[in-house]
Design a protein around this motif. Structure first.
Motif, PDB file in Angstrom:
ATOM      1  N   ALA A 388       0.806  -1.136  -0.062  1.00 46.18           N
ATOM      2  CA  ALA A 388      -0.105   0.051   0.132  1.00 46.18           C
ATOM      3  C   ALA A 388       0.752   1.190   0.132  1.00 46.18           C
ATOM      4  CB  ALA A 388      -0.898  -0.040   1.073  1.00 46.18           C
ATOM      5  N   GLY A 389       2.043   1.190   0.233  1.00 45.80           N
ATOM      6  CA  GLY A 389       2.909   2.321   0.264  1.00 45.80           C
ATOM      7  C   GLY A 389       2.901   3.130   1.503  1.00 45.80           C
ATOM      8  N   LYS A 390       3.831   3.804   1.999  1.00 46.96           N
ATOM      9  CA  LYS A 390       4.116   4.383   3.367  1.00 46.96           C
ATOM     10  C   LYS A 390       3.117   5.453   3.549  1.00 46.96           C
ATOM     11  CE  LYS A 390       7.848   7.121   5.873  1.00 46.96           C
ATOM     12  NZ  LYS A 390       8.935   7.722   5.701  1.00 46.96           N
ATOM     13  N   ASP A 391       2.862   6.400   2.842  1.00 47.11           N
ATOM     14  CA  ASP A 391       1.658   7.451   3.069  1.00 47.11           C
ATOM     15  C   ASP A 391       0.470   7.253   2.289  1.00 47.11           C
ATOM     16  OD1 ASP A 391       3.903   8.824   4.464  1.00 47.11           O
ATOM     17  OD2 ASP A 391       5.006   9.691   2.417  1.00 47.11           O
ATOM     18  N   THR A 392       0.044   6.040   2.152  1.00 48.81           N
ATOM     19  CA  THR A 392      -1.289   5.850   1.600  1.00 48.81           C
ATOM     20  C   THR A 392      -2.408   6.529   2.181  1.00 48.81           C
ATOM     21  OG1 THR A 392      -2.810   4.144   0.716  1.00 48.81           O
ATOM     22  CG2 THR A 392      -1.434   3.798   2.786  1.00 48.81           C
ATOM     23  N   PRO A 393      -3.308   7.170   1.458  1.00 46.93           N
ATOM     24  CA  PRO A 393      -4.573   7.519   1.945  1.00 46.93           C
ATOM     25  C   PRO A 393      -5.560   6.650   2.450  1.00 46.93           C
ATOM     26  CG  PRO A 393      -4.623   7.833  -0.222  1.00 46.93           C
ATOM     27  CD  PRO A 393      -3.141   7.665  -0.012  1.00 46.93           C
ATOM     28  N   LEU A 394      -5.456   5.410   1.789  1.00 48.03           N
ATOM     29  CA  LEU A 394      -6.321   4.424   1.706  1.00 48.03           C
ATOM     30  C   LEU A 394      -6.562   3.788   3.333  1.00 48.03           C
ATOM     31  CD1 LEU A 394      -5.430   2.140  -1.414  1.00 48.03           C
ATOM     32  CD2 LEU A 394      -7.229   4.180  -1.233  1.00 48.03           C
ATOM     33  N   VAL A 395      -5.534   3.792   3.949  1.00 43.62           N
ATOM     34  CA  VAL A 395      -5.701   3.225   5.316  1.00 43.62           C
ATOM     35  C   VAL A 395      -6.379   4.396   6.217  1.00 43.62           C
ATOM     36  CG1 VAL A 395      -4.396   2.572   7.212  1.00 43.62           C
ATOM     37  CG2 VAL A 395      -3.688   1.822   5.349  1.00 43.62           C
ATOM     38  N   ASP A 396      -6.292   5.451   5.874  1.00 44.13           N
ATOM     39  CA  ASP A 396      -6.880   6.691   6.665  1.00 44.13           C
ATOM     40  C   ASP A 396      -8.484   6.591   6.292  1.00 44.13           C
ATOM     41  OD1 ASP A 396      -4.564   7.594   7.623  1.00 44.13           O
ATOM     42  OD2 ASP A 396      -4.252   9.191   6.088  1.00 44.13           O
ATOM     43  N   LEU A 397      -8.643   6.479   5.181  1.00 38.80           N
ATOM     44  CA  LEU A 397     -10.181   6.354   4.893  1.00 38.80           C
ATOM     45  C   LEU A 397     -10.801   4.916   5.550  1.00 38.80           C
ATOM     46  CD1 LEU A 397      -9.844   7.584   1.078  1.00 38.80           C
ATOM     47  CD2 LEU A 397     -11.091   8.588   3.094  1.00 38.80           C
ATOM     48  N   LEU A 398     -10.102   4.047   5.305  1.00 40.09           N
ATOM     49  CA  LEU A 398     -10.621   2.646   5.790  1.00 40.09           C
ATOM     50  C   LEU A 398     -10.870   2.916   7.362  1.00 40.09           C
ATOM     51  CD1 LEU A 398      -8.734   0.195   3.946  1.00 40.09           C
ATOM     52  CD2 LEU A 398     -11.130   0.491   3.726  1.00 40.09           C
ATOM     53  N   VAL A 399     -10.030   3.497   8.053  1.00 36.17           N
ATOM     54  CA  VAL A 399     -10.197   3.810   9.529  1.00 36.17           C
ATOM     55  C   VAL A 399     -11.418   4.801   9.632  1.00 36.17           C
ATOM     56  CG1 VAL A 399      -9.182   4.985  11.422  1.00 36.17           C
ATOM     57  CG2 VAL A 399      -7.743   3.469  10.249  1.00 36.17           C
ATOM     58  N   GLU A 400     -11.398   5.852   8.909  1.00 35.53           N
ATOM     59  CA  GLU A 400     -12.788   6.739   9.089  1.00 35.53           C
ATOM     60  C   GLU A 400     -13.923   5.933   8.984  1.00 35.53           C
ATOM     61  OE1 GLU A 400     -14.293  10.785   6.816  1.00 35.53           O
ATOM     62  OE2 GLU A 400     -12.308  10.181   6.233  1.00 35.53           O
ATOM     63  N   ALA A 401     -13.975   5.151   7.776  1.00 41.31           N
ATOM     64  CA  ALA A 401     -15.244   4.236   7.497  1.00 41.31           C
ATOM     65  C   ALA A 401     -15.642   3.581   8.801  1.00 41.31           C
ATOM     66  CB  ALA A 401     -15.060   3.448   6.284  1.00 41.31           C
ATOM     67  N   ALA A 422       5.517  -3.055   7.303  1.00 42.45           N
ATOM     68  CA  ALA A 422       4.690  -1.848   7.184  1.00 42.45           C
ATOM     69  C   ALA A 422       3.116  -2.429   7.295  1.00 42.45           C
ATOM     70  CB  ALA A 422       5.243  -1.419   5.726  1.00 42.45           C
ATOM     71  N   ASN A 423       3.108  -3.589   6.652  1.00 39.08           N
ATOM     72  CA  ASN A 423       1.702  -4.485   6.546  1.00 39.08           C
ATOM     73  C   ASN A 423       1.530  -4.719   8.007  1.00 39.08           C
ATOM     74  OD1 ASN A 423       1.728  -3.830   4.090  1.00 39.08           O
ATOM     75  ND2 ASN A 423       1.516  -6.008   3.271  1.00 39.08           N
ATOM     76  N   ILE A 424       2.109  -5.135   8.856  1.00 38.57           N
ATOM     77  CA  ILE A 424       2.037  -5.357  10.369  1.00 38.57           C
ATOM     78  C   ILE A 424       1.533  -4.071  10.895  1.00 38.57           C
ATOM     79  CG2 ILE A 424       2.811  -5.979  12.797  1.00 38.57           C
ATOM     80  CD1 ILE A 424       4.504  -8.302  10.900  1.00 38.57           C
ATOM     81  N   ARG A 425       2.177  -2.904  10.738  1.00 40.25           N
ATOM     82  CA  ARG A 425       1.562  -1.616  11.196  1.00 40.25           C
ATOM     83  C   ARG A 425       0.369  -1.255  10.915  1.00 40.25           C
ATOM     84  NH1 ARG A 425       7.269  -0.181  10.151  1.00 40.25           N
ATOM     85  NH2 ARG A 425       6.519   0.717   8.250  1.00 40.25           N
ATOM     86  N   PHE A 426       0.113  -1.538   9.424  1.00 36.52           N
ATOM     87  CA  PHE A 426      -1.181  -1.244   8.989  1.00 36.52           C
ATOM     88  C   PHE A 426      -2.448  -2.080   9.584  1.00 36.52           C
ATOM     89  CE2 PHE A 426       0.723   0.221   4.537  1.00 36.52           C
ATOM     90  CZ  PHE A 426       0.671   1.742   5.148  1.00 36.52           C
ATOM     91  N   ALA A 427      -1.982  -3.280   9.943  1.00 41.10           N
ATOM     92  CA  ALA A 427      -2.973  -4.187  10.463  1.00 41.10           C
ATOM     93  C   ALA A 427      -3.390  -3.797  11.847  1.00 41.10           C
ATOM     94  CB  ALA A 427      -2.457  -5.596  10.336  1.00 41.10           C
ATOM     95  N   THR A 428      -2.146  -3.467  12.737  1.00 45.13           N
ATOM     96  CA  THR A 428      -2.451  -3.080  14.011  1.00 45.13           C
ATOM     97  C   THR A 428      -3.389  -1.749  13.947  1.00 45.13           C
ATOM     98  OG1 THR A 428      -0.372  -3.898  14.645  1.00 45.13           O
ATOM     99  CG2 THR A 428      -1.124  -2.210  16.126  1.00 45.13           C
ATOM    100  N   ARG A 429      -3.000  -0.822  13.175  1.00 44.29           N
ATOM    101  CA  ARG A 429      -3.689   0.518  13.229  1.00 44.29           C
ATOM    102  C   ARG A 429      -5.225   0.305  12.670  1.00 44.29           C
ATOM    103  NH1 ARG A 429      -3.388   5.664   9.163  1.00 44.29           N
ATOM    104  NH2 ARG A 429      -4.961   6.868  10.221  1.00 44.29           N
ATOM    105  N   LEU A 430      -5.203  -0.397  11.828  1.00 48.17           N
ATOM    106  CA  LEU A 430      -6.877  -0.737  11.323  1.00 48.17           C
ATOM    107  C   LEU A 430      -7.611  -1.429  12.601  1.00 48.17           C
ATOM    108  CD1 LEU A 430      -5.972  -1.729   7.742  1.00 48.17           C
ATOM    109  CD2 LEU A 430      -7.351   0.028   8.361  1.00 48.17           C
ATOM    110  N   GLN A 431      -7.037  -2.554  13.152  1.00 46.76           N
ATOM    111  CA  GLN A 431      -7.563  -3.215  14.242  1.00 46.76           C
ATOM    112  C   GLN A 431      -8.062  -2.415  15.433  1.00 46.76           C
ATOM    113  OE1 GLN A 431      -4.645  -6.179  14.853  1.00 46.76           O
ATOM    114  NE2 GLN A 431      -6.066  -7.792  13.962  1.00 46.76           N
ATOM    115  N   GLU A 432      -7.256  -1.521  15.691  1.00 48.77           N
ATOM    116  CA  GLU A 432      -7.373  -0.347  16.878  1.00 48.77           C
ATOM    117  C   GLU A 432      -8.493   0.649  16.281  1.00 48.77           C
ATOM    118  OE1 GLU A 432      -3.830   1.463  17.143  1.00 48.77           O
ATOM    119  OE2 GLU A 432      -2.868   0.013  18.567  1.00 48.77           O
TER     120      GLU A 432
END
Length: 701
Positions: A388-401, A422-432
C-alpha cells in the motif's frame, strides 16, 4: 485449519528438460535489459542513473531470495531440478558466471559511460584523488562533526570477536600497525556505518563550486580512517557489504501469524550470508578472513570496481532539480468516463470504468473509497492490501469508515516480501479502529487486488467492485503499468462477495460465475482455454493467443502452449521478466513469439486474450503464469465484459506492445534477447504512444 486444495497438473507427464529455459538465468537476463537503459544515450542521464540503481536493487533481491533458496536446498540436498533439468550446483555455477558478467558491465557503465555523461552536465561523484583542498577541508569537518561521533570502530582480538554484520550495510575492514594503550599489537578492525548516516554526501555549492558534487560515505570513511584509530598506522582500509537470506519462513501450524512474522523479522537482518561484495583493491588475506567469518565460499565473493553499495546512486535523482535531465513530467489523466462526474456511484450504475495506470490517475480509486466512506447509504467495505505504500490515504479512509460505523473488512497479506513490517503496522492501526482484519490464508499469499462496496439503493443492496492487476499503492501507480476496472456488474459483485467470505470465514470451495480464482479455477481455466484454441485451429477456425505477463514458468501451461502451437495456433507472449518457454523450436514452438518491453515504466499489467473462434475473451489478472501464482496464491482474473473496454484493453496492452520496435527485446530459443530495431519502419514506442494518447504528453515536451 483448512486443508490446502488438491491441485493436480492437467498434464501428468514429466516435463522434457530440453524444452525449458532456466527461470533464475531468465531473471538475470532481465537485468541486462534494464542495464541497457542505463547505457542508452537517448535516455535522460538522471534516468540512466536510476536504471543503474534499479539493476543493483534487483540483484540484491535476487541473492536474498533466489540464490539463498538455491544454496539452502543445495546444501541440504533437497533441491529437485526445475523443468530445465539443471541441478542446483550446476545452476549456481551458471548464475555466478552470469552475475560476474553483469557486475562487470554495471561498473563499466558507471565509470566509462555514466560518469562522463554526468560530468558533462556538471554532476560529479568525487573520489579522494579528485578533492580540492577546500573540498577536503570541508569533508574533514563533516567527518569530525557528523560522522565520527556516531561510529563505533571495533578492533578484533579474542576479547572483541568478529561482530554481527547487518544485511546490506556498508562496512570498512581496516588493517592496523602499532600498539594500543594496553600494549596490544594492532592487526585488524572493522568500522560499521550506522544506518542513520547518509550513504552519499552532497558538498555545499559554496565549497564544491558550480554544479552538483557528491561523495560516497565509503570514500569519506576510507579517507579519514586514521582519525578513528589514533596511535596506529593504517595499512589499508577496504569496503565490503554482505547480503543475507531474506526469505521469511513461517510454519503453517502457528497460532498467530502476525506474532510469528514479527519474531521472524527480528532475525532477518542477520540470517545466513549468501554473497560478499568487496572492493577490487582488497588483498586476498582480508577476503579470506571475511569468508571464514561469514562461512562463505570463494564463489560467493564478488569484487566491485567502485562503491560496493552502488545502489545508492539512485538517491541523488530526487536531490537534483534538473527537469532537462529527466523524463518529461506528465499529469495522469482523469478517466474519460469520470471526467466531469460528481458521483462515481452514479457513473458506475450506468457503465463500467477502465483505468490504465500510470497514464490515467489512481486518484479515481481513492475517490471511490472516499465517496463510499462519506455516503450514509454505504453499509460495508471490503478490500485486500498487498502493498500500500508508506503514505497511503487508503488506510486513513478505511479507519474513518470504521469509525463512521460501517462494516469494514481488510485482508492484509503480512507476507508481502519486504513490506511485512509496514503491513503489520497497517494491520495494528486498522484493528485499533475497529476494522475486521484478516491475514489471508496460511500457506497461500493473498495476491489478489480487489475492493467491494455494499450500498443500499431504493430498498435493495447493490455491490460496486474495483479489481486491478496492481497494488493499492499510490506511488507505484505512477511508475508501474496496470489495468483497473470499476464496475457494478452484479455477477462480479456476487463473485467478489464469495471470495471475501471465503477469505474471512475460511469457507469451503465456491463456484464463481465471472471471475477465475487461484488456486482453484484459474490454472485449469487457462489450460482449457489454450486447449480450446488448439481445437479451433485443428478445425480450421480462427485461433490465436496473446498474453502479457511479468513472468512465465509453469511447466504444464508451457507444454499446453507448445501443443497449441503445433496445432496451428499463433501465439504472442509479452513477458517482461523471466520466461522459461523456448520460442522458435522447429516443429514445436515455431508459431510462438516472445518479447519483453523495458522502458520508462515497469510493465506490470497481466492480460490474457483468446481469439475463441471470432468471439474473443479477454481477462486482466493479478496472476502471472507461474507455478506460485497458479498453485500457492489467492489470485483473481477478471473479464472485461464491455466490448468497447475490451477492445481498448486489447489495443493498448497487447496490439500496442506488439508494434513496439524501440523498447522491445525479442527472445530466441537459446534464451538470448535481441533488441528490436525499426529498420525501414518508423520508430514506435508503446509507452510513449500511451503517454501521448491518454495523458496528452507530447514527445517534444
Amino acid at each position: 485449519m483448512p486443508r490446502r486444495p488438491a491441485i493436480q497438473p492437467v498434464v501428468n507427464e514429466a516435463p522434457k528438460p530440453e524444452l525449458f529455459l532456466s527461470r533464475e538465468l531468465g531473471a538475470l537476463e532481465f537485468n541486462f535489459r534494464v542495464l541497457a537503459q542505463a547505457r542508452d544515450p537517448s535516455t535522460p542521464v538522471l534516468e540512466r542513473l536510476r536504471f543503474l540503481s534499479i539493476v543493483a536493487s534487483n540483484l540484491d533481491e535476487f541473492f536474498e531470495v533466489r540464490v539463498a533458496m538455491l544454496k539452502h536446498h543445495h546444501q541440504f540436498g533437497s533441491a529437485a531440478p526445475g523443468p530445465d533439468g539443471v541441478a542446483s550446483g550446476e545452476l549456481l555455477a551458471h548464475i555466478r558466471e552470469r552475475v560476474l558478467d553483469l557486475v562487470g558491465a554495471q561498473y563499466a557503465t558507471w565509470h566509462d559511460e555514466l560518469g562522463p555523461a554526468l560530468a558533462a552536465e556538471n554532476i560529479h561523484f568525487l573520489t579522494r584523488k579528485q578533492w580540492t583542498t577546500r573540498q577536503r577541508r570541508w569533508l574533514q569537518g563533516y567527518f569530525e562533526n557528523e560522522v565520527l561521533p556516531v561510529l563505533s570502530p571495533l578492533g578484533l582480538d579474542p576479547a572483541h570477536p568478529f561482530p554481527r554484520i547487518l544485511n546490506k550495510t556498508l562496512n570498512i575492514a581496516v588493517v592496523l600497525q602499532g600498539r594500543d594503550a594496553f600494549g596490544h599489537e594492532g592487526h585488524m578492525a572493522l568500522v560499521r556505518a550506522p544506518r542513520s548516516l547518509p550513504r552519499i554526501i552532497r558538498i555545499p555549492d559554496e565549497v564544491g563550486g558550480t554544479g552538483d558534487h557528491y561523495v560516497f560515505l565509503a570514500e569519506l570513511l576510507q579517507a579519514f580512517v586514521d582519525m578513528m584509530f589514533p596511535g596506529f598506522k593504517v595499512a589499508g582500509a577496504y569496503q565490503f557489504r554482505v547480503t543475507r537470506n531474506s526469505e521469511l519462513i513461517v510454519e503453517e501450524e502457528v497460532d498467530n501469524l502476525a506474532r510469528a512474522l514479527t519474531e521472524e523479522l527480528l532475525g532477518r537482518g542477520y540470517a545466513r550470508p549468501v554473497r560478499l561484495e568487496i572492493g577490487n583493491d582488497c588483498p586476498q588475506s582480508i577476503v579470506s578472513m571475511l569468508i571464514s567469518n561469514f562461512q562463505l565460499e570463494e564463489t560467493d565473493v564478488y569484487r566491485c570496481n567502485g562503491p560496493v553499495n552502488i545502489i545508492r546512486v539512485g538517491t541523488v535523482y530526487d536531490d537534483i532539480d534538473r527537469p532537462d535531465l529527466k523524463f518529461p513530467r506528465f499529469t495522469p489523466a482523469i478517466s474519460p468516463g469520470l471526467n466531469g462526474a460528481k458521483r462515481i456511484f452514479d457513473v458506475l450504475s450506468q457503465r463500467d470504468i477502465l483505468l490504465h495506470h500510470p497514464y490515467e490517475s489512481f486518484s479515481a480509486v481513492v475517490d471511490l473509497l472516499r465517496e463510499a466512506v462519506q455516503d450514509p447509504d454505504v453499509l460495508a467495505i471490503k478490500q485486500t492490501l498487498y502493498r500500500a505504500g508508506k503514505d497511503t490515504p487508503l488506510v486513513d479512509l478505511l479507519v474513518e469508515a470504521a469509525r463512521k460505523g460501517k462494516d469494514v473488512t481488510v485482508v492484509i497479506e503480512l507476507r508481502a516480501r519486504f513490506d511485512e513490517e509496514a503491513n503489520i503496522r497497517f494491520a495494528t492501526r486498522l484493528q485499533e479502529a475497529g476494522v475486521q482484519v484478516v491475514y489471508g490464508v496460511v500457506g497461500f499469499k493473498t495476491h489478489a487486488k480487489m475492493m467491494l462496496i455494499v450500498r443500499r439503493e431504493n430498498g435493495h443492496l447493490r455491490r460496486y467492485s474495483h479489481l486491478s492487476t496492481g497494488n493499492y499503492h499510490q506511488a507505484n501507480s505512477r511508475l508501474y503499468t496496470d489495468i483497473g476496472l470499476m464496475t457494478a456488474d452484479p455477477e462480479i459483485g456476487e463473485d467478489l462477495h464469495k471470495v471475501f467470505q471465503q477469505l474471512s470465514g475460511l469457507g469451503p470451495m465456491i463456484s464463481l460465475k465471472r471471475l477465475l480464482h487461484s488456486p482453484f479455477t484459474l490454472y485449469k481455466s487457462i489450460i482449457e482455454k489454450i486447449e480450446r484454441e488448439a481445437t479451433h485451429a485443428r478445425n480450421g477456425r480462427p485461433a490465436r493467443i496473446v498474453a502479457k505477463l511479468n513472468a512465465l514458468n509453469e511447466a504444464h501451461v508451457i507444454e499446453a502452449l507448445y501443443a497449441a502451437a503445433q496445432a496451428g495456433v499463433d501465439i504472442d507472449l509479452i513477458v517482461r521478466g523471466a520466461c522459461t518457454l523456448r520460442p522458435g523450436l522447429p516443429g514445436i514452438s515455431e508459431r510462438i513469439r516472445v518479447r519483453s518491453i523495458v522502458g520508462r515504466f515497469l510493465e506490470h499489467s497481466r492480460v490474457y486474450w483468446f481469439a475463441n473462434d471470432g468471439q474473443p475473451e479477454i481477462y486482466c489478472a493479478s496472476a502471472d503464469w507461474m507455478e506460485r501464482n497458479l498453485m500457492r496464491r489467492i489470485e483473481i482474473a477478471f473479464p472485461i465484459i464491455d466490448p468497447q473496454l475490451a477492445k481498448r484493453v486489447h489495443d493498448e496492452t497487447l496490439a500496442n506492445y506488439l508494434a513496439d520496435n524501440t523498447q522491445a527485446w525479442l527472445l530466441d530459443s537459446d534464451g538470448h534477447y535481441e533488441r528490436a530495431t525499426p529498420g525501414a519502419h518508423a520508430p514506435y514506442t508503446a509507452q510513449q504512444v500511451l503517454l501521448e494518447r491518454l495523458s496528452g504528453l507530447n514527445a517534444s515536451t
